[in-house]
Design an enzyme around this catalytic site. Structure first.
Site, mmCIF file in Angstrom:
data_model
loop_
_atom_site.group_PDB
_atom_site.id
_atom_site.type_symbol
_atom_site.label_atom_id
_atom_site.label_comp_id
_atom_site.label_asym_id
_atom_site.label_seq_id
_atom_site.Cartn_x
_atom_site.Cartn_y
_atom_site.Cartn_z
ATOM 1 N N PRO A 100 0.820 -1.227 0.000
ATOM 2 C CA PRO A 100 0.000 0.000 0.000
ATOM 3 C C PRO A 100 0.849 1.270 0.000
ATOM 4 O O PRO A 100 0.330 2.361 -0.208
ATOM 5 C CB PRO A 100 -0.846 -0.115 1.277
ATOM 6 C CG PRO A 100 -0.264 -1.231 2.076
ATOM 7 C CD PRO A 100 0.559 -2.075 1.161
ATOM 8 N N GLU A 127 2.140 -7.405 8.556
ATOM 9 C CA GLU A 127 2.387 -5.984 8.808
ATOM 10 C C GLU A 127 3.282 -5.377 7.721
ATOM 11 O O GLU A 127 3.310 -4.174 7.529
ATOM 12 C CB GLU A 127 3.042 -5.851 10.185
ATOM 13 C CG GLU A 127 2.636 -4.695 11.050
ATOM 14 C CD GLU A 127 1.258 -4.128 10.813
ATOM 15 O OE1 GLU A 127 1.198 -2.914 10.570
ATOM 16 O OE2 GLU A 127 0.259 -4.866 10.870
ATOM 17 N N ARG A 165 -3.466 -8.112 -20.659
ATOM 18 C CA ARG A 165 -4.420 -7.787 -21.725
ATOM 19 C C ARG A 165 -3.881 -6.734 -22.690
ATOM 20 O O ARG A 165 -4.444 -6.528 -23.763
ATOM 21 C CB ARG A 165 -5.791 -7.394 -21.155
ATOM 22 C CG ARG A 165 -5.785 -6.147 -20.331
ATOM 23 C CD ARG A 165 -7.088 -5.960 -19.585
ATOM 24 N NE ARG A 165 -8.231 -5.703 -20.463
ATOM 25 C CZ ARG A 165 -8.414 -4.563 -21.119
ATOM 26 N NH1 ARG A 165 -7.533 -3.601 -21.020
ATOM 27 N NH2 ARG A 165 -9.484 -4.401 -21.876
ATOM 28 N N ASP A 180 -10.236 1.421 -24.576
ATOM 29 C CA ASP A 180 -10.705 1.185 -23.208
ATOM 30 C C ASP A 180 -10.864 2.475 -22.435
ATOM 31 O O ASP A 180 -10.170 3.443 -22.694
ATOM 32 C CB ASP A 180 -9.648 0.390 -22.419
ATOM 33 C CG ASP A 180 -9.649 -1.074 -22.768
ATOM 34 O OD1 ASP A 180 -10.646 -1.532 -23.314
ATOM 35 O OD2 ASP A 180 -8.629 -1.724 -22.477
#
Ligand code: ADE
Length: 255
Positions: A100, A127, A165, A180
């Site tokens: 993150p 963690e 993709r 897209d």
């Protein structure tokens, strides 16, 4: 492209990677994906991969040795280099930690990664990972969004999917990815298929008219309209034609 994924939970990947487009991409050899269990690279009797942090505090931290050993085994050479040491001896692939704390993943990053011949993804857990993995092993850190998952596995699948993709020949129609949402800098407009009328709701006449030029113009305007309503900040960076700008000015004026 070849992708190696280092994880404590390789089984998490099989259902997703072995269906649909990702399955076909592997069958056709456009991408090869190898999963490696970090636990296999432990050398102690109990196969320990994580321990509590020095200095106390909650959670468990992934130990550095099995991760370094796994990367070295997968790349087939001892790794003594990283982004901090410019005397790089081996041209190694991008070694990406899913965390993150990484740079935010988006279509642009997917396009950038799709240029590589080889990627190595490391899935964090618990963690976090020992800081020495960050400092001396990985070349990139990626987050798929500002929320915290229980591990990097889902994030790795997101990256593999979005990148695969984009590889040549993976999507049926050549260039299908070019229109897209996000690839154009805009959200895509609406799509319809048969039946023409469903529960009294009818497909716009123009789409059935065969006037390709007008259809393209309509689609562009729908994309602009949708982006304007849902993600107006994208319009600040999307490449826009003079015609686009005129259309947006009309929208802004409430016409
Ligand atoms: N691991 C945990 N949360 C994550 C996130 N948002 N992106 C990438 N890896 C993660």
């Amino acid at each position: 492209m070849h992708i190696d994924i280092l994880t404590l939970f390789p089984e998490m990947f099989s259902a997703y990677l072995n269906e649909s487009i990702l399955k076909r991409a592997q069958e056709s050899g456009r991408v090869t994906i190898h999963l490696h269990n970090i636990r296999d690279y432990t050398t102690d009797r109990h196969h320990i991969t994580d321990l509590p942090p020095f200095g106390g505090g909650g959670g468990m931290i992934l130990k550095p040795e099995p991760i370094f050993a796994a990367v070295e085994a997968v790349l087939g050479e001892p790794l003594v280099v990283n982004r901090l040491h410019s005397s790089s001896l081996i041209p190694h692939p991008s070694i990406i930690l899913l965390t993150p704390q990484g740079r935010l993943f988006n279509q642009k990053v997917a396009e950038e990664l799709a240029q590589h011949e080889r990627l190595l993804l490391i899935c964090g857990r618990y963690e976090g990972v020992d800081e020495r993995v960050r400092e001396h092993l990985v070349t990139d850190e990626i987050s798929i969004g500002d929320y915290v998952l229980t591990g990097g596995e889902l994030a790795a699948m997101v990256v593999v999917d979005a990148v695969t993709r984009l590889l040549p020949g993976v999507l049926g129609a050549e260039g299908a990815a070019a229109t897209d949402s996000h690839a154009t800098g805009l959200l895509e407009g609406p799509h319809y298929t048969r039946p023409e009328t469903f529960r009294g709701w009818t497909v716009p006449d123009l789409l059935r008219s065969g006037h390709q030029g007008q259809i393209e113009q309509w689609r562009r305007q729908q994309a602009l309209r949708r982006t304007w309503h849902r993600r107006p900040e994208l319009l600040l960076t999307a490449p826009l034609t003079e015609e686009d700008k005129r259309f947006l000015a009309q929208l802004a004026a409430g016409e």
